[in-house]
Design an enzyme around this catalytic site. Structure first.
Site, PDB file in Angstrom:
ATOM      1  N   PHE A   1       0.857  -1.198   0.000  1.00  0.00           N
ATOM      2  CA  PHE A   1       0.000   0.000   0.000  1.00  0.00           C
ATOM      3  C   PHE A   1       0.886   1.238   0.000  1.00  0.00           C
ATOM      4  O   PHE A   1       1.737   1.393   0.871  1.00  0.00           O
ATOM      5  CB  PHE A   1      -0.920   0.036   1.226  1.00  0.00           C
ATOM      6  CG  PHE A   1      -1.855   1.222   1.191  1.00  0.00           C
ATOM      7  CD1 PHE A   1      -2.995   1.194   0.414  1.00  0.00           C
ATOM      8  CD2 PHE A   1      -1.557   2.383   1.900  1.00  0.00           C
ATOM      9  CE1 PHE A   1      -3.848   2.304   0.350  1.00  0.00           C
ATOM     10  CE2 PHE A   1      -2.400   3.489   1.837  1.00  0.00           C
ATOM     11  CZ  PHE A   1      -3.545   3.450   1.057  1.00  0.00           C
TER      12      PHE A   1
ATOM     13  N   ASP B   1       9.322   2.890   1.771  1.00  0.00           N
ATOM     14  CA  ASP B   1       8.133   3.637   2.173  1.00  0.00           C
ATOM     15  C   ASP B   1       7.923   3.391   3.664  1.00  0.00           C
ATOM     16  O   ASP B   1       7.393   2.359   4.076  1.00  0.00           O
ATOM     17  CB  ASP B   1       6.924   3.188   1.347  1.00  0.00           C
ATOM     18  CG  ASP B   1       5.666   3.985   1.698  1.00  0.00           C
ATOM     19  OD1 ASP B   1       5.698   4.757   2.676  1.00  0.00           O
ATOM     20  OD2 ASP B   1       4.652   3.815   0.992  1.00  0.00           O
TER      21      ASP B   1
ATOM     22  N   LYS C   1       2.643   9.537   8.265  1.00  0.00           N
ATOM     23  CA  LYS C   1       1.748   9.267   9.409  1.00  0.00           C
ATOM     24  C   LYS C   1       2.225   9.810  10.762  1.00  0.00           C
ATOM     25  O   LYS C   1       1.658  10.760  11.283  1.00  0.00           O
ATOM     26  CB  LYS C   1       1.480   7.766   9.503  1.00  0.00           C
ATOM     27  CG  LYS C   1       0.605   7.270   8.354  1.00  0.00           C
ATOM     28  CD  LYS C   1       0.065   5.888   8.584  1.00  0.00           C
ATOM     29  CE  LYS C   1      -1.046   5.534   7.629  1.00  0.00           C
ATOM     30  NZ  LYS C   1      -0.600   5.036   6.324  1.00  0.00           N
TER      31      LYS C   1
HETATM   32  C1  LIG Z   1      -0.891   5.301   4.907  1.00  0.00           C
HETATM   33  C2  LIG Z   1       0.200   4.970   3.964  1.00  0.00           C
HETATM   34  C3  LIG Z   1       0.401   5.717   2.791  1.00  0.00           C
HETATM   35  C4  LIG Z   1      -0.522   6.832   2.369  1.00  0.00           C
HETATM   36  O1  LIG Z   1      -0.509   7.880   3.269  1.00  0.00           O
HETATM   37  P1  LIG Z   1      -1.674   9.024   3.186  1.00  0.00           P
HETATM   38  O2  LIG Z   1      -1.219  10.030   4.178  1.00  0.00           O
HETATM   39  O3  LIG Z   1      -2.955   8.347   3.542  1.00  0.00           O
HETATM   40  O4  LIG Z   1      -1.671   9.523   1.795  1.00  0.00           O
HETATM   41  C5  LIG Z   1       1.485   5.410   1.990  1.00  0.00           C
HETATM   42  N1  LIG Z   1       2.329   4.418   2.312  1.00  0.00           N
HETATM   43  C6  LIG Z   1       2.169   3.688   3.427  1.00  0.00           C
HETATM   44  C7  LIG Z   1       3.151   2.618   3.748  1.00  0.00           C
HETATM   45  C8  LIG Z   1       1.084   3.915   4.281  1.00  0.00           C
HETATM   46  O5  LIG Z   1       0.912   3.165   5.377  1.00  0.00           O
END
Ligand SMILES: *Cc1c(COP(=O)(O)O)cnc(C)c1O
Length: 357
Positions: free
Chosen positions: A100, A181, A210
């Site tokens: 994700f 990420d 986050k």
């Molecule tokens: C939540 C998340 C995203 C997206 O972040 P948003 O602030 O919702 O756009 C991208 N990568 C990872 C690993 C995530 O957990």
């Protein structure tokens, strides 16, 4: 947390792994309030003290990096995709099945979950997916046209699946930029400031969001000092990016993540894993630090609802995985309280079918 009727909740979801220090923590609260009195917004046409300070703090933690600030995780991933295209001249991306990376079109194109993608095709071309921890498949996927390998150290939304150190080491040796990420795993969540510290690699790029602002919106792309020049002024931008209030709060968050707090993450995490492993209906427990997934023998969404009725907020990560991502400063007593609620919820669900609730 208290809801509109005054009911009390213990928050083990932390606003989707965002409230690293919990609700109303005095340090980011004071930093944000003080900055509100000085300067709310300047745009990214200008340097601001909070932005420069935050970049310096993140660079220190990384061991030498430049930072681009934006407003969310998806935007941080978009920035990484654009950086890789510009600096390598290659549009190909390899990501993982089940991953994700966000909901904007570029980030969604690199998200390995058909259910989230299918309604929005055609997506950005050139992305290939390999199964997590399949080193041979990863090597096969990285052809000449690939400029970027994009990996979550632990697939968060995709089921809390940790990557093997050997798999990530292979990714770092392949002829493409490696972006980790760390939107979910970063900022102390797994027991080290970055999750990659436990994997023995130094990535070219890291995305954060986050937990960084403890709830104020902010995302970041870090680019290792030794990486090639990619984006130059004018290539990329964000009107709100580097918002001084968000940056001031984020500085306070980064400062709070010290040795003692990281030890708390590891110890409370170990207690949660041990406690969860012995509960009825838990088939497997995965994760690191305070990013924990419990594979259940029933739909996780039901358990989330039943826990909420009993005053405990938790998350899912896919259909049958319960995800716990509490604030990093939770106490041993709060862990015991959450485990007791989970134990009675899982037991009751087993004794009484859900239509009877
Ligand atoms: C939540 C998340 C995203 C997206 O972040 P948003 O602030 O919702 O756009 C991208 N990568 C990872 C690993 C995530 O957990």
């Amino acid at each position: 947390m208290w809801d509109a009727t005054g009911r009390e909740y213990l928050d083990f979801g932390a606003g989707i792994a965002v409230l690293a220090l919990g609700h109303r923590h005095p340090a980011p609260l004071a930093a944000a309030q003080e900055q509100l009195e000085r300067l709310w917004h300047a745009s990214n046409l200008y340097r601001t003290e909070p932005g420069e300070e935050l970049a310096a703090k993140l660079s220190d933690r990384f061991g030498g990096a430049r930072a681009f600030f934006c407003n969310s995780g998806a935007e941080a991933v978009e920035s990484a995709l654009k950086y890789a295209r510009k600096s390598t001249g290659k549009a190909g991306v390899v990501a993982l099945e089940g991953s994700f990376h966000g909901r904007t079109l570029g980030a969604l194109s690199a998200t390995g979950q058909p259910a989230k993608r299918d309604a929005f095709t055609p997506l950005v071309p050139g992305v290939r997916f390999a199964p997590p921890n399949d080193t041979a498949a990863l090597q096969d996927a990285v052809g000449d046209e690939v400029g970027l390998i994009l990996l979550e150290p632990i697939l968060g939304e995709g089921g809390v699946i940790p990557l093997d150190a050997e798999f990530v080491a292979t990714a770092s040796e392949l002829p493409a930029l490696l972006c980790l990420d760390e939107v979910q795993t970063g900022i102390g969540r797994t027991g080290s400031f970055f999750a990659f510290e436990q994997l023995g690699v130094r990535p070219d790029l890291v995305t954060l969001a986050k937990g960084l602002g403890n709830g104020l919106p902010i995302g970041a792309l870090l680019v290792a000092d030794e990486a090639e020049e990619g984006l130059v002024p004018g290539d990329h931008g964000s009107t709100f990016g580097g918002n001084p209030v968000s940056c001031a709060a984020a500085c306070a968050v980064v400062d709070a993540i010290d040795h003692e707090l990281l030890e708390n993450v590891r110890e409370r995490g170990a207690a949660l894993v041990e406690g969860l492993s012995s509960l009825a209906g838990v088939a497997e427990v995965r994760g690191r630090g305070l990013l924990i997934g419990a594979v259940l023998d029933r739909p996780a969404g039901e358990v989330v609802d039943h826990c909420r009725e009993r005053g405990l907020l938790v998350l899912t990560a896919g259909d049958d995985v319960l995800r716990l991502a509490p604030p990093l400063n939770i106490s041993a007593e709060e862990v015991d309280q959450a485990l007791a609620t989970l134990a009675s919820t899982l037991q009751r669900d087993r004794d009484r079918p859900s239509y009877n609730l």
